[in-house]
Design a protein around this motif. Structure first.
Motif, PDB file in Angstrom:
ATOM      1  N   LEU A 280      -1.005  -6.047   0.463  1.00 52.28           N
ATOM      2  CA  LEU A 280      -1.630  -6.234  -0.843  1.00 52.28           C
ATOM      3  C   LEU A 280      -0.650  -6.338  -2.006  1.00 52.28           C
ATOM      4  O   LEU A 280      -0.943  -6.999  -3.002  1.00 52.28           O
ATOM      5  CB  LEU A 280      -2.608  -5.087  -1.108  1.00 52.28           C
ATOM      6  N   GLY A 281       0.476  -5.663  -1.910  1.00 55.69           N
ATOM      7  CA  GLY A 281       1.434  -5.686  -3.012  1.00 55.69           C
ATOM      8  C   GLY A 281       0.943  -4.964  -4.251  1.00 55.69           C
ATOM      9  O   GLY A 281       1.453  -5.181  -5.343  1.00 55.69           O
ATOM     10  N   ASN A 282      -0.055  -4.118  -4.091  1.00 53.28           N
ATOM     11  CA  ASN A 282      -0.661  -3.433  -5.224  1.00 53.28           C
ATOM     12  C   ASN A 282      -0.973  -2.004  -4.800  1.00 53.28           C
ATOM     13  O   ASN A 282      -1.756  -1.785  -3.868  1.00 53.28           O
ATOM     14  CB  ASN A 282      -1.940  -4.181  -5.632  1.00 53.28           C
ATOM     15  N   LYS A 283      -0.374  -1.042  -5.484  1.00 61.90           N
ATOM     16  CA  LYS A 283      -0.498   0.364  -5.100  1.00 61.90           C
ATOM     17  C   LYS A 283      -1.946   0.854  -5.141  1.00 61.90           C
ATOM     18  O   LYS A 283      -2.400   1.533  -4.227  1.00 61.90           O
ATOM     19  CB  LYS A 283       0.377   1.222  -6.005  1.00 61.90           C
ATOM     20  N   GLU A 284      -2.675   0.508  -6.186  1.00 59.14           N
ATOM     21  CA  GLU A 284      -4.043   0.993  -6.319  1.00 59.14           C
ATOM     22  C   GLU A 284      -4.938   0.438  -5.219  1.00 59.14           C
ATOM     23  O   GLU A 284      -5.743   1.169  -4.626  1.00 59.14           O
ATOM     24  CB  GLU A 284      -4.617   0.638  -7.705  1.00 59.14           C
ATOM     25  N   ASP A 285      -4.819  -0.872  -4.947  1.00 59.93           N
ATOM     26  CA  ASP A 285      -5.608  -1.467  -3.879  1.00 59.93           C
ATOM     27  C   ASP A 285      -5.222  -0.882  -2.531  1.00 59.93           C
ATOM     28  O   ASP A 285      -6.075  -0.655  -1.670  1.00 59.93           O
ATOM     29  CB  ASP A 285      -5.429  -2.988  -3.847  1.00 59.93           C
TER      30      ASP A 285
END
Length: 186
Positions: free
Chosen positions: A37-42
């Motif tokens: 995802l490259g996105n911490k929250e996701d």
């Protein structure tokens, strides 16, 4: 805590099963989701969803290898989240690059429609991987299962990024040839 104890906690519906799972496998699960995802929250959302899916599926399912079971849950949820993000013109991570690299092996015009064909394809890929030297197999799995970047693989194995790229390119070509020889229409 060992895996069998954690699985017993799930079976007993002990609420400590999830925190124990997170303590043991949290970093592993986050790294899989983050690479896709490259996105911490996701990534954190997918990992939490995976814990919930584990809670809902154990019992009746009793995983043989808890880490593999969790890894698959996180990976599938992360890929679904990635697809959702793409629709919303969001994204990032390694998924686009990895999927483009491996997409050459599966034809765009035809999908694998029945379960038997999928199983045969998976078995053929497993056979291919079993015949590889361990270091090449590990590089392949890091890239195409865990969605690690070329840089991460380079650092992990202490080889140059160019060497990783060349190895992956050669392995894709060998896999393509292997699958064609076994009658798969790619």
């Amino acid at each position: 805590m060992d895996d069998e104890s954690i699985v017993r906690m799930f079976w007993a519906r002990d609420e400590q099963a999830i925190p124990s799972t997170a303590d043991k496998y949290g970093k592993y699960c986050i790294s899989i989701a983050q690479n896709i995802l490259g996105n911490k929250e996701d990534a954190e959302e997918c990992v939490n969803d995976a814990y919930l899916q584990a809670w809902n599926s154990i019992p009746p399912h009793r995983p043989n290898v808890l880490s593999t079971f969790l890894g698959r849950l996180v990976r599938n949820l992360s890929i679904n989240k990635y697809r959702h993000n793409i629709v919303k013109k969001r994204g990032g991570g390694q998924a686009t690059v990895v999927l483009e690299e491996i997409s050459e092996l599966i034809s765009d015009g035809e999908s694998i429609e029945n379960l038997l064909e999928r199983r045969e394809l998976l078995k053929s890929i497993e056979d291919f991987l079993d015949k590889l030297p361990e270091n090449k197999r590990r590089i392949f799995v890091c890239r195409y299962w865990f969605f690690e970047s070329v840089t991460e693989i380079s650092n992990r194995f202490g080889i140059t990024e160019n060497s990783v790229s060349v190895t992956l390119n050669r392995l894709r070509k060998k896999l393509h040839k292997h699958l064609l020889e076994r009658g798969f229409d790619l």
